[in-house]
Motif scaffolding. Structure first.
Motif, short mmCIF file in Angstrom:
data_model
loop_
_atom_site.label_atom_id
_atom_site.label_comp_id
_atom_site.label_asym_id
_atom_site.label_seq_id
_atom_site.Cartn_x
_atom_site.Cartn_y
_atom_site.Cartn_z
N LYS A 205 0.83 -1.19 0.00
CA LYS A 205 0.00 0.00 0.00
C LYS A 205 0.87 1.25 0.00
N ALA A 206 0.47 2.21 -0.78
CA ALA A 206 1.21 3.46 -0.80
C ALA A 206 0.91 4.25 0.45
N PRO A 207 1.93 4.89 1.05
CA PRO A 207 1.69 5.68 2.25
C PRO A 207 0.85 6.92 1.94
N LYS A 208 0.26 7.47 2.96
CA LYS A 208 -0.53 8.69 2.80
C LYS A 208 0.37 9.82 2.32
N PRO A 209 -0.03 10.55 1.28
CA PRO A 209 0.83 11.62 0.76
C PRO A 209 1.03 12.72 1.79
N SER A 210 2.21 13.33 1.74
CA SER A 210 2.54 14.39 2.68
C SER A 210 1.83 15.68 2.30
N PRO A 211 1.69 16.63 3.25
CA PRO A 211 1.08 17.93 2.92
C PRO A 211 1.82 18.65 1.79
N ASP A 212 3.16 18.50 1.75
CA ASP A 212 3.92 19.14 0.67
C ASP A 212 3.52 18.59 -0.70
N LEU A 213 3.34 17.27 -0.77
CA LEU A 213 2.95 16.64 -2.03
C LEU A 213 1.54 17.09 -2.43
N LEU A 214 0.66 17.20 -1.47
CA LEU A 214 -0.70 17.67 -1.75
C LEU A 214 -0.67 19.11 -2.28
N ALA A 215 0.18 19.94 -1.69
CA ALA A 215 0.29 21.33 -2.14
C ALA A 215 0.80 21.39 -3.58
N LYS A 216 1.77 20.53 -3.92
CA LYS A 216 2.29 20.49 -5.29
C LYS A 216 1.21 20.03 -6.26
N ALA A 217 0.42 19.04 -5.84
CA ALA A 217 -0.65 18.54 -6.70
C ALA A 217 -1.68 19.63 -6.98
N LYS A 219 -1.20 22.83 -6.89
CA LYS A 219 -0.58 23.84 -7.75
C LYS A 219 -0.60 23.39 -9.20
N ALA A 220 -0.32 22.09 -9.42
CA ALA A 220 -0.35 21.55 -10.78
C ALA A 220 -1.76 21.57 -11.36
N CYS A 221 -2.76 21.57 -10.48
CA CYS A 221 -4.17 21.62 -10.90
C CYS A 221 -4.69 23.05 -10.86
N ASP A 222 -3.83 24.00 -11.20
CA ASP A 222 -4.22 25.43 -11.23
C ASP A 222 -4.74 25.90 -9.88
N ASN A 223 -4.07 25.44 -8.81
CA ASN A 223 -4.39 25.85 -7.44
C ASN A 223 -5.84 25.55 -7.07
N ASP A 224 -6.33 24.43 -7.57
CA ASP A 224 -7.69 24.01 -7.24
C ASP A 224 -7.72 23.45 -5.82
N ALA A 225 -8.36 24.17 -4.92
CA ALA A 225 -8.41 23.75 -3.52
C ALA A 225 -9.21 22.47 -3.33
N LYS A 226 -10.00 22.10 -4.34
CA LYS A 226 -10.82 20.89 -4.24
C LYS A 226 -10.09 19.66 -4.73
N ALA A 227 -8.89 19.82 -5.24
CA ALA A 227 -8.13 18.66 -5.73
C ALA A 227 -7.88 17.68 -4.59
N LYS A 228 -8.19 16.43 -4.84
CA LYS A 228 -8.02 15.42 -3.80
C LYS A 228 -7.46 14.14 -4.40
N LEU A 229 -6.94 13.31 -3.54
CA LEU A 229 -6.33 12.07 -3.98
C LEU A 229 -7.40 11.12 -4.54
N LEU A 239 8.90 3.33 -5.65
CA LEU A 239 8.29 4.62 -5.86
C LEU A 239 6.77 4.51 -5.68
N PHE A 240 6.12 5.66 -5.53
CA PHE A 240 4.68 5.66 -5.32
C PHE A 240 4.03 6.58 -6.35
N LEU A 241 2.90 6.15 -6.88
CA LEU A 241 2.17 6.91 -7.87
C LEU A 241 0.86 7.38 -7.27
N TYR A 242 0.69 8.72 -7.28
CA TYR A 242 -0.54 9.33 -6.75
C TYR A 242 -1.26 10.04 -7.89
N SER A 243 -2.56 9.87 -7.95
CA SER A 243 -3.38 10.50 -8.97
C SER A 243 -4.38 11.42 -8.31
N TYR A 244 -4.39 12.70 -8.78
CA TYR A 244 -5.30 13.70 -8.24
C TYR A 244 -6.27 14.14 -9.32
#
Length: 244
Positions: A205-217, A219-229, A239-244
């Motif tokens: 199982k992939a570990p829970k993404p860090s707050p820094d990774l969530l912030a980068k995600a 930002k990549a989604c045009d700073n969409d505050a609703k972006a979620k894992l 390595l771990f693959l996360y899709s937002y």
């Protein structure tokens, strides 16, 4: 925004934006090259809306001897034909009415232009290409359906940029800044990278993404505050693959 989205969609199909090394806009023209120096330039109609969409595409591979391919695609009512001309009147376009070849879209027809040198010489002087559609049987087209124009503003700059990206400047093969250097002066086309797909580790199982990774995600989604894992995968390489 609509125009930008459609332009990107065309370029994605042209060179593959996932592998694109660069993308540029030159006034009314757009150009992109991938990491193998395959390039395309597009000039779109002035409005890019309504019932008369048309565009000019100039494409060339990254090899020194790659040919230039020029096509004009126009939205066409069934049973109709269209004529092409430079404004002001210049050579390089077919003079007879065109029905065009079928494309993946039912209402779009494509014409391949022979004699790229003549067309490129004229687009450096012209203001636009006029696309005029004839009335199909039993129907009268409205003005915005009958006529569209492809601006030449930025065309020379876009093609000069492609010459630079393909390292053709001052060679006999350049589109715009042609010189006396032979085609052999152009470096060989890069080899395509070898990509080995990582395998997933189904039991891990992939570990829970860090707050820094969530912030980068976000930002990549045009700073969409609703972006979620949406998905998380553990790869066999550690390595771990996360899709937002």
């Amino acid at each position: 925004m609509k125009r930008s989205f459609l332009v990107l969609a065309f370029l994605a199909g042209s060179v593959g934006l996932a592998a694109a090394s660069d993308f540029k806009q030159f006034r009314e023209w757009f150009a992109a090259c991938d990491n193998l120096r395959n390039c395309s330039a597009y000039g779109f109609d002035a409005e890019f809306l309504g019932g008369g969409i048309s565009y000019l595409r100039i494409e060339r591979g990254g090899a020194a001897d790659a040919p230039v391919k020029v096509t004009i695609t126009a939205e066409m009512p069934k049973g109709s034909s269209f004529t092409l001309r430079f404004d002001p009147d210049l050579p390089g376009l077919p003079t007879e009415p065109q029905t065009g070849e079928e494309t993946d879209s039912d209402d779009m027809r494509r014409v391949t232009i022979t004699g790229a040198d003549a067309l490129i010489a004229s687009l450096r002087k012209a203001e636009k290409i006029m696309v005029t559609r004839d009335n199909p049987p039993g129907k009268t087209l409205k003005d915005d359906e009958k006529l569209s124009s492809i601006s030449m503003s930025g065309a020379s700059a876009a093609l000069l940029w492609i010459d630079d990206q393909q390292q053709r400047l001052d060679t006999a093969t350049a589109l715009i800044r042609r010189g006396t250097r032979p085609a052999s002066a152009i470096p060989p086309q890069p080899r395509p990278p070898v990509i080995v797909a990582a395998k997933t580790a189904p039991d891990a199982k992939a570990p829970k993404p860090s707050p820094d990774l969530l912030a980068k995600a976000r930002k990549a989604c045009d700073n969409d505050a609703k972006a979620k894992l949406e998905e998380a995968h553990s790869l066999a390489t550690g390595l771990f693959l996360y899709s937002y």
